[in-house]
Structures are given as structure tokens and as C-alpha cells.
Design an enzyme around this catalytic site. Structure first.
Site, PDB file in Angstrom:
ATOM      1  N   HIS A 155       1.096  -1.304  -0.261  1.00 28.65           N
ATOM      2  CA  HIS A 155       0.336   0.144  -0.263  1.00 28.65           C
ATOM      3  C   HIS A 155       1.238   1.205  -0.083  1.00 28.65           C
ATOM      4  O   HIS A 155       1.699   1.283   0.740  1.00 28.65           O
ATOM      5  CB  HIS A 155      -1.218   0.007   1.523  1.00 28.65           C
ATOM      6  CG  HIS A 155      -0.453  -0.112   2.840  1.00 28.65           C
ATOM      7  ND1 HIS A 155      -0.458   1.173   3.009  1.00 28.65           N
ATOM      8  CD2 HIS A 155       0.414  -1.040   2.740  1.00 28.65           C
ATOM      9  CE1 HIS A 155      -0.106   0.840   4.657  1.00 28.65           C
ATOM     10  NE2 HIS A 155       0.061  -0.450   4.525  1.00 28.65           N
ATOM     11  N   ASP A 158      -0.279   4.840   0.991  1.00 27.51           N
ATOM     12  CA  ASP A 158      -0.773   5.504   2.401  1.00 27.51           C
ATOM     13  C   ASP A 158      -0.052   5.132   3.811  1.00 27.51           C
ATOM     14  O   ASP A 158       0.950   3.923   3.287  1.00 27.51           O
ATOM     15  CB  ASP A 158      -2.162   5.409   2.328  1.00 27.51           C
ATOM     16  CG  ASP A 158      -2.431   4.393   2.398  1.00 27.51           C
ATOM     17  OD1 ASP A 158      -2.588   2.794   2.393  1.00 27.51           O
ATOM     18  OD2 ASP A 158      -3.312   4.249   3.100  1.00 27.51           O
ATOM     19  N   ASP A 164       6.187   1.033   6.661  1.00 26.15           N
ATOM     20  CA  ASP A 164       4.756   0.151   6.354  1.00 26.15           C
ATOM     21  C   ASP A 164       4.360   1.728   5.676  1.00 26.15           C
ATOM     22  O   ASP A 164       4.028   2.205   6.068  1.00 26.15           O
ATOM     23  CB  ASP A 164       4.327   0.062   7.900  1.00 26.15           C
ATOM     24  CG  ASP A 164       2.852  -0.110   7.564  1.00 26.15           C
ATOM     25  OD1 ASP A 164       2.212  -0.709   6.414  1.00 26.15           O
ATOM     26  OD2 ASP A 164       1.688  -0.137   8.802  1.00 26.15           O
ATOM     27  N   GLU A 208      -5.262   1.875   2.558  1.00 21.40           N
ATOM     28  CA  GLU A 208      -5.018   0.261   3.865  1.00 21.40           C
ATOM     29  C   GLU A 208      -5.320   0.262   4.765  1.00 21.40           C
ATOM     30  O   GLU A 208      -6.352   0.222   5.568  1.00 21.40           O
ATOM     31  CB  GLU A 208      -3.851  -0.405   3.728  1.00 21.40           C
ATOM     32  CG  GLU A 208      -3.619  -1.846   4.110  1.00 21.40           C
ATOM     33  CD  GLU A 208      -3.071  -1.945   5.704  1.00 21.40           C
ATOM     34  OE1 GLU A 208      -3.603  -2.575   6.306  1.00 21.40           O
ATOM     35  OE2 GLU A 208      -2.794  -0.733   6.256  1.00 21.40           O
ATOM     36  N   GLU A 209      -4.504   1.912   5.752  1.00 19.47           N
ATOM     37  CA  GLU A 209      -4.970   2.166   6.775  1.00 19.47           C
ATOM     38  C   GLU A 209      -5.668   3.029   7.282  1.00 19.47           C
ATOM     39  O   GLU A 209      -6.061   2.715   8.626  1.00 19.47           O
ATOM     40  CB  GLU A 209      -3.470   3.758   6.850  1.00 19.47           C
ATOM     41  CG  GLU A 209      -2.129   3.471   6.482  1.00 19.47           C
ATOM     42  CD  GLU A 209      -1.557   2.387   7.703  1.00 19.47           C
ATOM     43  OE1 GLU A 209      -2.307   2.150   8.797  1.00 19.47           O
ATOM     44  OE2 GLU A 209      -0.530   1.371   7.450  1.00 19.47           O
ATOM     45  N   ASP A 235       1.493 -10.593   1.404  1.00 23.28           N
ATOM     46  CA  ASP A 235       0.767  -9.118   1.120  1.00 23.28           C
ATOM     47  C   ASP A 235       2.725  -8.934   2.882  1.00 23.28           C
ATOM     48  O   ASP A 235       3.031 -10.195   2.843  1.00 23.28           O
ATOM     49  CB  ASP A 235      -0.411  -9.189   1.209  1.00 23.28           C
ATOM     50  CG  ASP A 235      -0.644  -7.830   1.763  1.00 23.28           C
ATOM     51  OD1 ASP A 235      -0.135  -6.475   1.446  1.00 23.28           O
ATOM     52  OD2 ASP A 235      -1.616  -7.508   2.382  1.00 23.28           O
ATOM     53  N   HIS A 278       4.188   2.996  12.827  1.00 24.56           N
ATOM     54  CA  HIS A 278       3.106   3.582  13.005  1.00 24.56           C
ATOM     55  C   HIS A 278       3.650   4.851  14.263  1.00 24.56           C
ATOM     56  O   HIS A 278       3.268   5.493  14.830  1.00 24.56           O
ATOM     57  CB  HIS A 278       2.067   2.978  13.861  1.00 24.56           C
ATOM     58  CG  HIS A 278       0.782   2.261  12.715  1.00 24.56           C
ATOM     59  ND1 HIS A 278       0.203   2.356  12.407  1.00 24.56           N
ATOM     60  CD2 HIS A 278       0.966   1.954  11.519  1.00 24.56           C
ATOM     61  CE1 HIS A 278      -0.827   1.894  11.708  1.00 24.56           C
ATOM     62  NE2 HIS A 278       0.327   1.253  10.608  1.00 24.56           N
TER      63      HIS A 278
END
Ligand SMILES: [Zn+2]
Length: 484
Positions: free
Chosen positions: A117, A119, A152, A186-187, A213, A457
Site C-alpha cells: 500500500h 498510503d 509500512d 489500507e490504513e 502481502d 505507526h
């Protein structure tokens, strides 16, 4: 009396023998391979491209502020990977997601799909000053590439593209068609990105050999009793459900409280849930994990894992002691919101709590809700499931060629690691592809110590250049090996 001792002694001998047989039978699941040659790539240039990717603030959701960032990011990809953009077909799905098709030479073979992803999660302004290098600086320093998305999941987007660009330069042509699918939300659930890409593939009646993934990584020093790094491949992920618990009561003055208050009812409900946890089980992906790790342990620890027929309750009790391993055993319930009352001398007429459940594969949001209802056992409390809910995934078979392919590839790029399947307690975009294949694998070869897991994150997200090269090599090998 003597006879009894005799029987006991015989019993002990038989048990000892059975335990030893258990240990001897626990053969290693690790695949013997010859390590692959490191990929031929200009390391500095690749690191700089990931650095530039991080500088695009592609924060989901796409709003008026981030819209140009996503547009610039797409232009940056086109310019950075010229051979790929010449050879592969690129579609933009629902404005911002990307689907690339690398046509294989044998259209009868099922295609594979590598996903990632574009984003990222926002940076909490309160923590911005704590970063060693600015979160969107993409600084390359001390052997690391720093910034939001380094782990990520821009590492995967760029890593996949680097691998394909390199394979094209080496003249490689896949037999199977290879899809590259990059979502843009995705987030926040992936409903506008991955879900739309998957729907588009489904509309073309495409069935995939496997989907790869993000999800799990190589863990170093995290698993008790294992000194070698452990590469965990997510073969399943838990479901997700939040439930609002509401109690109504007659409000009024607190000088004459009734026996039953709204706060009292909700408190009792939470207490009953705590007292009635979901049953712990060593099944599915979790059991498979211990079957793979067990044979690699020292004799004493191996004894318990090799003889689960006897020690299973003991092993479950041990694992339940740590929140990390407890979450692999059962559906978990976490009270996350508690609300009631506005004034110290007024009885609230309403009280509310929200509980968040992470549901084991094999169960469902419906069965989990039923467990909650039974545990609370109070019809006066209204249970309302919140809108965001996800069923637990199916479990990818560890004897499938797809699992074996990824396991073998990991052993080739990181020969000293123990490879094992595992259960992912978080959610990934891969769940949107569940109808297109039964083989969903969630793995990225970044090495993590206990300290590194909070970078996801969090503050100081970064990837070492060595790990990044390994990721590129991994994707290139997966594509190559899927032809065999
Ligand atoms: Zn992610």
C-alpha cells in the site's frame, strides 16, 4: 503395595518412552537450500529512490491536502522505473490505486499477485520532535533509510518495483502472469483501494495462485528459547468487531440512589466479560507455528511442544501469561471506551462502554457476539455491533506449494532463520483478495528486535539498507521461483 509401585514404575517408563518418541518424531520443517547470490543492484540509487518515496506525504484518506501528493507519487514511480513502465500495463483503479500486469508466457498458469500500500499513517504532531530525522525527510543516515513508510509500507511498493525493474534488466520473462497491486487507503480499511482492485480482477474471472502481502517479519530475540531469528509467515489473520454496551436507568438525585444504576450495570457487564474469556486453543495457524518452531528448540523445551497430546493444557497456560502469545490462542476482548455521567451529584440515565474483539479464525463475528451476550447475561444491556467489522480469514495450508515457495525463498535469502507459519493479530489489505485465492501469505523480510516493533505507526520508523536490499532480493526470488 509392591504391586502398585511396580505398575507405577511401568507407567512411568511407558510415559518416558512415549515422550522420547514424541521428541524423536518432531522432525525439522526447515527446508535445506543453497543461499542465493545477492541481487545485482546499485544500492545507493535504490536507497535514494526509497528516500524520495518517503518524502511524498501520501497520508490516507486522500483529501484536498494529500491529493497532489498521491499524484506526484505516481509520477515519481513512472519516472523512477522506466523499463517497468514500458513493459508492464498499468491501470489506475478508483483514481489512486495502481494495478500493474506483467503478462506471463504461459497464460494457462494461474497468475500471482504481489501487493503493498502506498498510503501511510499520519505523524502525531506531539511526537514529531522526538524523531531522530524528520518523519518525511527520507534521510539516509547510519546505514538506515528513515521516515514514515520505511517499514509500512513504501518499502514494499518500492521493493517490488525495484525487483521487477532488475528482473527486466536481466532479461527475465515470467511464465506466470505477475500482478502488482498497490492500494491507497489500507490504513483506513482498504475499501476504496484494495477492495476495488480485487473487484476488478474478480470481474475478469481471474483466480490467483497466491497473494503476497505485508504482515509479518523476521523476529530476532523475541521468541523465548529461540536464539536464531524467526521468519514468521502470516497464514491467517484475526477478525475484528467492536460492540457498544448501553445501559439505561432512571436518573435522578444521587442522595437516594436505587439498587441498580447505569454505571453499576455496565461495570458488572465488563466484569463478567473479564471472568469469562474465550477458550484458549492451540489450533490452526498457532498450532502450526509451534509445530515448525518446536523441533528447533533445545531438548527440554522441545519435550513439551513435541508431546502436545500430554502437555497442551500446560503449554496453553504458559502462553496465556503474556498478552502477545495469549492473543494467538483465543479471541480477545478489550474494553476501549467507558462513558457516563456529567455531574458528581446526578445519577446518569445512560452509561456506555465499547469493547473491541479480535476474533480467532474458525469463529465469526456472529459467534463472538453470542459469547459476549451469554457472558454478560443481562437483557437490560443493549448490545450494538459497530459498523467496522471483519470476519477472521481462512488459514492458508502450510503444505501448499505457495507456502513452500515463500518459505524456501526466505531460507535462500536469510539462511540462518527458522521459518514458521503464524497468525496475524492485525488486519491487512490481503483480506480483500480472499475470493481470488485460498493462498494468502503475509510476509516481508525486515529484521525486528523487540524495540523495533514500536516503530510501526510510531516514532523513528526506519529500515536498514541491508534489510531493504534483502526485501528487493526476496521479491525478485519469489517472482523467479514461482515459475518453477
Ligand atoms: Zn501496512
Amino acid at each position: 503395595m509392591k504391586k502398585l509401585f511396580g505398575v507405577l514404575a511401568l507407567g512411568t517408563a511407558v510415559l518416558g518412552g512415549a515422550l522420547a518418541i514424541g521428541v524423536l518424531r518432531s522432525v525439522s520443517h526447515q527446508i535445506d537450500v543453497t543461499p542465493t547470490m545477492p541481487i545485482q543492484i546499485d544500492v545507493d540509487a535504490a536507497a535514494q529512490r526509497l528516500s524520495r518515496a518517503i518524502r511524498h506525504r501520501t497520508v490516507a484518506p486522500v483529501d484536498s491536502a494529500s491529493q497532489p501528493e498521491f499524484e506526484h507519487f505516481r509520477a515519481f514511480l513512472t519516472e523512477s522505473f522506466p523499463a517497468l513502465h514500458k513493459r508492464l500495463a498499468r491501470e489506475t483503479v478508483n483514481q489512486h490505486s495502481l494495478l500493474y500486469t506483467w503478462q506471463g508466457r504461459k497464460p494457462k498458469l494461474k497468475p500471482i499477485l504481489l501487493m503493498a500500500h502506498m498510503d501511510v499513517v499520519p505523524v502525531d504532531p506531539a511526537t514529531e520532535k522526538s524523531w531522530t530525522h524528520g518523519p518525511f525527510s527520507g534521510q539516509v543516515a547510519d546505514g538506515f533509510i528513515w521516515g514514515r513508510g520505511a517499514m509500512d509500507d513504501k518499502v514494499s511498493v518500492l521493493g517490488i518495483l525495484e525487483a521487477v525493474e532488475q528482473l527486466l534488466a536481466a532479461g527475465f520473462q515470467p511464465e506466470r502472469t505477475v500482478y502488482l497491486a498497490f492500494g491507497h487507503d489500507e490504513e483506513i480499511g482498504g475499501n476504496d483501494g484494495a477492495a476495488k482492485i480485487a473487484a476488478s480482477l474478480a470481474a475478469r474471472n481471474i483466480q490467483l495462485e497466491f497473494v503476497l502481502d505485508e504482515g509479518m517479519n523476521i523476529f530476532s530475540g523475541i521468541i523465548n528459547g529461540v536464539t536464531a531469528p524467526v521468519a514468521l509467515i502470516g497464514v491467517a489473520e484475526k477478525g475484528y468487531l467492536s460492540v457498544s454496551l448501553n445501559a439505561d436507568a432512571a436518573g435522578g438525585h444521587s442522595s437516594t440512589p436505587p439498587a441498580e444504576t447505569a454505571i453499576g450495570s455496565i461495570s458488572r457487564a465488563i466484569q463478567r466479560l473479564d471472568a469469562a474469556p474465550f477458550p484458549g486453543k492451540l489450533t490452526g495457524a498457532t498450532r502450526a507455528m509451534f509445530e515448525f518452531i518446536g523441533p528447533e528448540l533445545a531438548w527440554g523445551k522441545k519435550l513439551a511442544l513435541a508431546n502436545l497430546w500430554l502437555f497442551e493444557p500446560l503449554v496453553i497456560r504458559e502462553l496465556a501469561k503474556s498478552p502477545l502469545t495469549n492473543a494467538l490462542l483465543r479471541t480477545t476482548v478489550a474494553p476501549t471506551i467507558f462513558q457516563a455521567g456529567v455531574k458528581d451529584n446526578v445519577l446518569p440515565s445512560q452509561a456506555r462502554a465499547v469493547i473491541n474483539l479480535r476474533i480467532m479464525p474458525g469463529e465469526s463475528t456472529a459467534s463472538a457476539l453470542e459469547h459476549v451476550r451469554k457472558a454478560i447475561d443481562d437483557p437490560s444491556i443493549k448490545l450494538t455491533p459497530l459498523a467496522v467489522r471483519m470476519e477472521p480469514s481462512a488459514v492458508t495450508a502450510t503444505d501448499s506449494p505457495s507456502f513452500e515457495l515463500v518459505a524456501r525463498t526466505i531460507r535462500r535469502i536469510a539462511p540462518d532463520t527458522i521459518v514458521a507459519p503464524s497468525l496475524l493479530v492485525a488486519a491487512t489489505d490481503s483480506r480483500h483478495y480472499a475470493n481470488l485465492t485460498k493462498n494468502v501469505l503475509r510476509f516481508l523480510p525486515i529484521t525486528l528486535t523487540a524495540n523495533d516493533t514500536k516503530r510501526f505507526h510510531g516514532v523513528d520508523e526506519r529500515i536498514s539498507i541491508a534489510d531493504y536490499l534483502r526485501c528487493i532480493n526476496f521479491y525478485a526470488q519469489v517472482i523467479r521461483n514461482s515459475d518453477m
